[in-house]
Motif scaffolding. Structure first.
Motif, mmCIF file in Angstrom:
data_model
loop_
_atom_site.group_PDB
_atom_site.id
_atom_site.type_symbol
_atom_site.label_atom_id
_atom_site.label_comp_id
_atom_site.label_asym_id
_atom_site.label_seq_id
_atom_site.Cartn_x
_atom_site.Cartn_y
_atom_site.Cartn_z
ATOM 1 N N LYS A 82 -3.560 0.774 -8.448
ATOM 2 C CA LYS A 82 -4.832 0.070 -8.437
ATOM 3 C C LYS A 82 -5.290 -0.155 -6.991
ATOM 4 C CE LYS A 82 -5.172 -3.439 -11.241
ATOM 5 N NZ LYS A 82 -4.840 -4.683 -11.967
ATOM 6 N N ARG A 137 -2.738 -8.398 -12.429
ATOM 7 C CA ARG A 137 -2.120 -8.106 -11.143
ATOM 8 C C ARG A 137 -1.078 -6.990 -11.230
ATOM 9 N NH1 ARG A 137 -3.369 -11.548 -7.147
ATOM 10 N NH2 ARG A 137 -3.042 -9.627 -5.976
ATOM 11 N N TRP A 150 4.757 -8.046 -2.735
ATOM 12 C CA TRP A 150 3.668 -8.214 -3.701
ATOM 13 C C TRP A 150 3.975 -9.392 -4.633
ATOM 14 C CZ3 TRP A 150 -1.174 -6.947 -4.624
ATOM 15 C CH2 TRP A 150 -1.683 -6.886 -5.921
ATOM 16 N N SER A 174 -4.443 -1.451 -1.238
ATOM 17 C CA SER A 174 -4.944 -2.155 -0.065
ATOM 18 C C SER A 174 -3.903 -3.126 0.482
ATOM 19 C CB SER A 174 -6.224 -2.923 -0.432
ATOM 20 O OG SER A 174 -6.686 -3.689 0.664
ATOM 21 N N PHE A 175 -3.184 -3.806 -0.431
ATOM 22 C CA PHE A 175 -2.135 -4.744 -0.016
ATOM 23 C C PHE A 175 -1.034 -4.020 0.745
ATOM 24 C CE2 PHE A 175 1.976 -6.744 -0.810
ATOM 25 C CZ PHE A 175 1.741 -8.050 -0.396
ATOM 26 N N ASP A 231 -6.425 -2.712 -5.408
ATOM 27 C CA ASP A 231 -5.987 -3.940 -4.737
ATOM 28 C C ASP A 231 -4.541 -3.842 -4.284
ATOM 29 O OD1 ASP A 231 -5.111 -3.934 -7.357
ATOM 30 O OD2 ASP A 231 -5.297 -6.103 -7.624
ATOM 31 N N TYR A 232 -3.699 -3.142 -5.055
ATOM 32 C CA TYR A 232 -2.307 -2.974 -4.642
ATOM 33 C C TYR A 232 -2.214 -1.991 -3.475
ATOM 34 C CZ TYR A 232 2.712 -2.086 -4.723
ATOM 35 O OH TYR A 232 4.027 -1.954 -4.363
ATOM 36 N N ARG A 249 0.397 -3.316 -10.791
ATOM 37 C CA ARG A 249 0.235 -2.445 -9.626
ATOM 38 C C ARG A 249 -0.467 -1.127 -9.955
ATOM 39 N NH1 ARG A 249 6.303 -1.917 -7.983
ATOM 40 N NH2 ARG A 249 6.440 -1.976 -10.263
#
Length: 599
Positions: free
Chosen positions: A51, A102, A75, A56-57, A53-54, A104
């Motif tokens: 995903k 949330r 994470w 990017s993290f 957002d993962y 991954r």
């Protein structure tokens, strides 16, 4: 149809995985109905399908070059998820996982389980695993998008190419998976793991709080440690590579791997191991067990001495597990296919070594084991595998001694076979007078190494004044207040029997017993005697074995002639020849260089 599951395979019977997309297969658990097989679905997913957002993290925190475990744990912390930590004081807890929003991956997320056998579309499983799967079927965390990776289902067992590729990915899969509950856990270990450093004395703990002995704890710890689980090689790999992501289950009680190891570690603190013996006697008596019962120590030692440090190595992202350590692990565990002595461990090897080994996946065992040794030799540019096995190839070196006499071999755990002693026909000491021979003797009995691999020092000549029997030793230990050695009553027989078996072994014109005394010097220190007591070792050879220096190997080797070739028996300890001194023999032309072919 107990202990079976019905498996619906998406896309046909094991359609090809796309390596470019980094695909794996995962299991989705369906509904569970008593008396009927558990319904499960097998589907392909891509580990690259993360995903935004993962992704990017991972990039923003500099985790791209880290291991999957390290990225996952960072994470988890960012989400406030700590699956390894139960509520304080709790003896059971539910496995914590990220909230669905949330996950991954676009397809969801996954945990890892192992230990089942595939049989067509109806899968036979162990009773323990079936119970665990059914428990997970009723767990709200395991919905349609939270899946399981189960090695024997998710890998096509009849496709050698896929097996080779997926076995290499096991480090990534196990370390990247969230925790999944598997059998075995101990409420008792929570108590021990919670103790601070100054509280880790079991006597004090009992006096102040009545813990840990309530007539059941040590017996309870013994039973699950006897399970075959601890002897299976693929499970050992999962524990090592899963580490902090692993959760152990016993009925409704669960414990994370870190707490499990920490609790067991307390048993090795101070004199606790011997306090444990007294507690076991009390527990056996309370249960009406009057005869001697052997407590299971193999699995306890396996966890504390092997699995715990190995899982730390992997968790730190290092590659510290060498050929010899891997060989020890393989020898101590069981697997259905002898080739798995190699493939169950590739995830713990240097990636360059494992890549070469996987090219030999279809080899028969002899060729496979030779390929493993050759891969380690090639990538380390050293002949260290020679110390522990018989690799393929030709090496150069020289022979500088031969075995002409032998001590008594160990006959089981409790005695030595004196009838098999082979006295030396003559003895010309290479060390000098009697004092020099004494020094060489105690160095050799200790292999010149004591606790934590430290080199023996002159003070460790104390081995020669370690009393031969516990009857002779006990009053001297008590007088000095050496509590740990006083507690050795049930274990001292090993030293006593070894001494008894070899007392009449001749070193030249002197019997071995003449080098020892039962009187401990007045200025003796407990630490020194504890170290020599714990460190004395032995080896078993044959008359006619040769002692050789093989160039590229860090220790002398015992090699055995086999026709025009040789077999490696193992590494040798030769006092005074452990740091390259034997090379002088070749330089002085006392020994000639030759080629060895090891079969």
């Amino acid at each position: 149809m107990q202990n079976e599951i019905t498996l619906l395979i998406e896309g046909g019977l094991y359609s090809r995985l796309d390596k470019a997309a980094d695909e794996i297969r995962l299991v989705t658990i369906g509904p569970s109905f008593p008396g009927h097989p558990l319904q499960c679905k097998l589907e392909k997913v891509s580990l690259k399908d993360v995903k935004p957002d993962y992704a990017s993290f991972v990039l923003s925190n500099g985790l791209a070059a880290q291991t999957p475990r390290q990225a996952k744990e960072r994470w988890a912390v960012s989400l406030g998820v700590r699956p390894d930590l139960p509520p304080k004081g709790a003896d059971q807890f539910s496995c914590s996982v990220p909230a669905p929003n949330r996950y991954r991956f676009k397809w969801g997320d996954f945990a890892a389980l192992s230990d089942i056998t595939l049989n067509g579309e109806v899968v036979s499983v162990t009773a323990n695993l079936e119970s665990a799967l059914r428990a997970r079927a009723g767990d709200d965390a395991f919905g349609s998008r939270y899946k399981l990776w189960i090695d024997a289902i998710c890998i096509n067992q009849v496709d050698d190419q896929e097996m080779a590729h997926q076995v290499q990915k096991m480090r990534e899969i196990y370390s990247g998976a969230w925790p999944a509950d598997i059998n075995h856990a101990f409420q008792f270990l929570r108590i021990l793991a919670s103790l601070q450093e100054d509280q880790r004395n079991l006597d004090r703990l009992q006096t102040e709080s009545g813990e840990p002995s309530r007539g059941t704890y040590f017996c309870a710890l013994d039973e699950p440690m006897r399970q075959e689980y601890w002897f299976r090689l693929w499970v050992i790999q999962e524990l090592i590579m899963g580490a902090s992501s692993t959760v152990l289950r016993l009925g409704n009680h669960v414990i994370d791997w870190s707490t499990f190891c920490k609790g067991i570690g307390v048993l090795y603190h101070g004199s606790n191991w011997f306090i444990k013996d007294l507690e076991l006697q009390r527990e056996f008596k309370s249960r009406g067990i009057l005869h001697d019962v052997a407590w299971q120590t193999y699995s306890i030692h396996l966890v504390h001495q092997d699995l715990r440090p190995l899982s730390c190595f992997d968790e730190e992202g290092t590659n510290r597990i060498g050929f010899r350590r891997l060989l020890d692990i393989a020898n101590s565990a069981e697997c259905r296919d002898v080739r798995d002595k190699v493939f169950a461990l590739v995830g713990m090897m240097n990636s360059a070594v494992s890549a070469d080994i996987m090219e030999a996946y279809e080899f028969e065992p002899p060729r496979l084991f030779a390929a493993v040794a050759r891969a380690f030799i090639t990538h380390t540019n050293a002949l260290e595998p020679l110390r522990s096995g018989n690799p393929w190839g030709r090496c150069k070196g020289f022979i500088f001694d031969e075995v002409v006499g032998l001590g008594a071999p160990e006959a089981g755990f409790f005695k030595w076979d004196k009838q098999r002693i082979v006295q030396c026909p003559s003895c010309r000491s290479a060390y000098g007078d009697s004092e020099a021979k004494s020094s060489a003797l105690w160095h050799t009995l200790l292999l010149s190494i004591v606790a934590k691999g430290r080199r023996a020092q002159q003070r460790h000549a104390a081995l020669l004044s370690l009393p031969s029997t516990f009857v002779a030793a006990l009053p001297q230990f008590q007088k000095r207040g050496w509590d740990w050695l006083v507690g050795q009553r049930g274990y001292y027989f090993k030293w006593k029997q070894r001494r008894y078996a070899h007392d009449d072994f001749m070193l030249g014109e002197e019997r071995l017993r003449s080098f020892f005394t039962d009187v401990i010097p007045q200025d003796a220190e407990e630490l020194t005697y504890t170290e020599v007591y714990c460190s004395s070792q032995r080896a078993e050879l044959r008359v006619g074995d040769k002692i050789a220096i093989v160039f590229g190997c860090s220790t002398p080797l015992v090699i055995r002639p086999a026709g025009d070739k040789f077999e490696v028996v193992g590494e040798a300890y030769v006092q005074g020849f452990m740091d390259g001194e034997a090379l002088v023999l070749m330089e002085s032309e006392a020994c000639d260089m030759q080629s060895f072919i090891f079969r």
